[in-house]
Scaffold this active site. Structure first.
Site, PDB file in Angstrom:
ATOM      1  CE  LYS A  47      -3.719  -2.304   2.451  1.00  0.00           C
ATOM      2  NZ  LYS A  47      -4.594  -2.571   3.383  1.00  0.00           N
ATOM      3  CD  GLN A  88      -3.306  -4.179   6.733  1.00  0.00           C
ATOM      4  OE1 GLN A  88      -3.627  -3.223   6.167  1.00  0.00           O
ATOM      5  NE2 GLN A  88      -3.803  -5.628   6.318  1.00  0.00           N
ATOM      6  CG  ASP A 126      -9.503   0.396   5.778  1.00  0.00           C
ATOM      7  OD1 ASP A 126      -9.016   0.126   4.549  1.00  0.00           O
ATOM      8  OD2 ASP A 126      -8.560   0.488   6.707  1.00  0.00           O
TER       9      ASP A 126
HETATM   10  N1  GUN Z   1      -6.714  -6.522   6.740  1.00  0.00           N
HETATM   11  C1  GUN Z   1      -7.281  -7.312   5.533  1.00  0.00           C
HETATM   12  N2  GUN Z   1      -7.945  -6.358   4.377  1.00  0.00           N
HETATM   13  C2  GUN Z   1      -7.762  -5.058   5.148  1.00  0.00           C
HETATM   14  C3  GUN Z   1      -8.241  -3.865   4.638  1.00  0.00           C
HETATM   15  O1  GUN Z   1      -8.911  -3.684   3.653  1.00  0.00           O
HETATM   16  N3  GUN Z   1      -8.033  -2.705   5.411  1.00  0.00           N
HETATM   17  C4  GUN Z   1      -7.323  -3.072   6.451  1.00  0.00           C
HETATM   18  N4  GUN Z   1      -7.164  -1.988   7.387  1.00  0.00           N
HETATM   19  N5  GUN Z   1      -6.999  -4.220   7.065  1.00  0.00           N
HETATM   20  C5  GUN Z   1      -7.061  -5.213   6.221  1.00  0.00           C
END
Ligand code: GUN
Length: 289
Positions: A54, A98, A121
């Site tokens: 990311k 995350q 998110d």
């Molecule tokens: N863990 C797995 N997928 C995601 C996501 O889309 N966002 C976040 N913050 N954590 C994750």
């Protein structure tokens, strides 16, 4: 029939290029560089890889990113204090905590604490509510990525029967809501299936579109798919050294008309949508400053 492969990597690359142009124009106009703060708690290797990917994507799109790495034994109060600090920082536009978080931390309380205007998110109840009502501030990244794949592959979604496998807050539930909305790559008739669904294969065989997000390797087998269906595979499962999806790809590709690979399908799209949300967050905050 051999399915068309929906190339998420290529579609995401194109979207990211477009976004980089939009970011540059926004920064030129406003003097503001969009800034994503990523918070990673603990040492989960898969989460570390996702966050790194990311961050790299941010850099390539001229979005600033800062990683806040916290120890596995971080307390909930310590994490909430960091979130409060990032909420208050006018130079931070997006906050991504995350998941999963270590077991001593209540995930929901942390996600609830993220300022809704920085919630890239789209996990906060306010943003989920706005999305469900068809007036989204942000769209949740993975379902939005799936929708873009349906759009880019020219899939007829309006009037189609879309079957979503999985009812998670991150993918299944919002995916169902987005496919049933009015709009592009939407207006579907939606069934959301889960671990308690009776006669699952009978339901999936009625699907024109299947979105598989259950986290079980190779769960969707060829006999569960109607010939000509479009199959979007959200799963990322590690089997030995290999990453496999929730769909038995080699068998299902002979039945479906189009299918996403794993890796290289939904995953890159999720990241592209995160960049888009970060730019949206920076725009919203610039407009309300
Ligand atoms: N863990 C797995 N997928 C995601 C996501 O889309 N966002 C976040 N913050 N954590 C994750």
């Amino acid at each position: 029939m051999s399915a068309t492969i929906i190339d998420g990597k290529a579609i995401a690359a194109e979207l990211r290029e477009q976004l980089a142009t939009e970011v540059a124009a926004f920064t030129d106009d406003s003097g503001i560089t969009p800034h994503l703060a990523a918070v990673l708690v603990g040492e989960d290797p898969a989460s570390a890889v996702y966050v790194r990917n990311k961050q790299r994507a941010c850099e390539k799109a001229s979005i600033r990113s800062t990683l806040h790495r916290l120890a596995a034994e971080t307390t909930q109060d310590e994490l909430l204090a960091l979130v409060a600090e990032l909420n208050a920082d006018p130079n931070t536009h997006g906050i991504l905590v995350q998941l999963p978080l270590p077991s001593q931390i209540d995930e929901q309380s942390v996600l609830d604490a993220v300022s809704p205007i920085k919630d890239v998110d789209c996990f906060h109840a306010e943003n989920v509510g706005l999305m469900v009502q068809g007036r989204p501030r942000f769209l949740p990244c993975t379902p939005a990525g799936c929708q873009q794949l349906l759009l880019a592959s020219g899939t007829q979604v309006a009037g189609a029967h879309a079957v979503v496998l999985g009812r998670s807050e991150i993918v299944g539930k919002p995916m169902g809501m987005m496919l049933v909305q009015r709009g592009a790559a939407a207006n579907a008739t939606v069934t959301i299936c889960h671990s308690r669904t009776a006669n699952l294969a009978e339901v999936t065989r009625q699907a024109d579109i299947i979105v598989a997000a259950i986290g079980k390797p190779n769960f969707v087998t060829a006999d569960m798919v109607k010939p000509g269906a479009v199959v979007i595979d959200v799963g990322i499962n590690r089997v030995g050294e290999k990453l496999v999806g929730d769909v038995d790809y080699e068998a299902v590709r002979n039945v479906a008309s189009a299918i996403t690979p794993v890796p290289g399908g939904v995953g890159p799209m999720t990241i592209a949508m995160l960049l888009k949300n970060t730019l949206t967050a920076a725009r919203l905050q610039a407009a309300s400053a």
